[in-house]
Scaffold this motif. Structure first.
Motif, short mmCIF file in Angstrom:
data_model
loop_
_atom_site.label_atom_id
_atom_site.label_comp_id
_atom_site.label_asym_id
_atom_site.label_seq_id
_atom_site.Cartn_x
_atom_site.Cartn_y
_atom_site.Cartn_z
N VAL A 30 -1.89 13.22 0.26
CA VAL A 30 -0.49 13.32 -0.17
C VAL A 30 -0.29 12.93 -1.63
CG1 VAL A 30 0.35 12.98 2.17
CG2 VAL A 30 0.18 11.02 0.63
N GLY A 31 -1.36 12.55 -2.31
CA GLY A 31 -1.27 12.25 -3.73
C GLY A 31 -0.74 10.88 -4.08
N LEU A 32 -1.06 9.88 -3.27
CA LEU A 32 -0.67 8.50 -3.54
C LEU A 32 -1.90 7.61 -3.51
CD1 LEU A 32 2.41 7.93 -1.16
CD2 LEU A 32 2.47 8.20 -3.64
N SER A 33 -1.75 6.39 -4.03
CA SER A 33 -2.82 5.40 -3.83
C SER A 33 -2.61 4.80 -2.44
CB SER A 33 -2.79 4.34 -4.93
OG SER A 33 -1.56 3.65 -4.91
N GLU A 34 -3.61 4.06 -1.95
CA GLU A 34 -3.59 3.57 -0.57
C GLU A 34 -2.41 2.66 -0.25
OE1 GLU A 34 -7.17 2.23 1.44
OE2 GLU A 34 -8.34 3.22 -0.13
N THR A 35 -2.12 1.70 -1.11
CA THR A 35 -1.08 0.73 -0.80
C THR A 35 0.30 1.37 -0.63
OG1 THR A 35 -2.34 -1.03 -1.85
CG2 THR A 35 0.00 -1.45 -1.51
N PRO A 36 0.76 2.19 -1.59
CA PRO A 36 2.07 2.84 -1.39
C PRO A 36 2.08 3.78 -0.18
CG PRO A 36 1.36 3.11 -3.66
CD PRO A 36 0.23 2.47 -2.92
N LEU A 41 3.89 4.82 5.34
CA LEU A 41 3.53 5.08 6.73
C LEU A 41 4.17 4.04 7.64
CD1 LEU A 41 1.91 6.81 8.74
CD2 LEU A 41 -0.06 5.34 8.27
N LYS A 42 4.10 2.78 7.26
CA LYS A 42 4.73 1.69 8.03
C LYS A 42 6.25 1.90 8.12
CE LYS A 42 1.70 -1.28 9.48
NZ LYS A 42 1.25 -0.94 10.82
N ARG A 43 6.86 2.31 7.00
CA ARG A 43 8.31 2.55 6.99
C ARG A 43 8.66 3.71 7.93
NH1 ARG A 43 11.02 6.21 4.57
NH2 ARG A 43 9.54 6.57 2.87
N LEU A 44 7.86 4.78 7.90
CA LEU A 44 8.12 5.92 8.78
C LEU A 44 7.99 5.52 10.25
CD1 LEU A 44 6.27 8.65 6.69
CD2 LEU A 44 8.75 8.51 7.11
N GLU A 45 7.06 4.62 10.53
CA GLU A 45 6.91 4.11 11.90
C GLU A 45 8.11 3.24 12.28
OE1 GLU A 45 2.01 3.95 11.90
OE2 GLU A 45 3.14 2.10 11.58
#
Length: 154
Positions: A30-36, A41-45
């Protein structure tokens, strides 16, 4: 629920295809670094966009050769009867989905079984014995063209 942007939708599309994808690979996709990416992903969950993760099992390998779609009708509309029916349906593993529908039927069920003999027995002993059921109309799948492949994200 928060508004979804292009990256959120890309994350959802990717995990819908492969829920076991490592965050590093997801971030790259998706074109991001791991932390963001992990944060999103956590927010979507937590926002409820992702309800859970599960494996897609092979019906063939499990010996479940018959898929039936069943219209179930009630003769009387009664909330407590419907509640009992829905409670019992949730507990029956062979019924893989149940929808309260409009039209000539009250419910549409999707059922998986080994073979037609098992389906006949299931219909007689289980479906027709459910609370409120007065009519059962079966449609057997001859061939599966498309299996649930995820929700549209457009």
């Amino acid at each position: 629920m928060s508004e979804l942007d292009r990256i959120d939708r890309a994350i959802l599309a990717a995990v819908q295809q492969d829920g076991r994808m490592p965050v590093a690979k997801l971030a790259e996709r998706v074109g991001l670094s791991e932390t963001p990416c992990a944060r999103r992903l956590k927010r979507l969950e937590s926002d409820g966009y992702i309800e859970g993760y599960r494996a897609m099992l092979s019906r063939k390998a499990l010996g479940l050769g018959v898929i039936a779609f069943v219209h179930v009708r009630f003769s009387v509309q009664n909330q407590s009867l419907s509640d009992r029916f829905e409670r019992e349906v949730r507990a029956i593993e062979r019924i893989v989905s149940c929808h309260n529908v409009s039209g000539t039927a009250d419910y549409l069920l999707q059922i998986v079984v080994r073979d037609l003999d098992e389906y006949g027995t299931f219909t007689r002993d289980v479906l027709r014995a459910l609370p409120g059921v007065t009519a059962v109309e079966s449609m057997l799948s001859l061939r599966e063209i498309k299996r649930e492949s995820g929700l549209p994200l457009a």
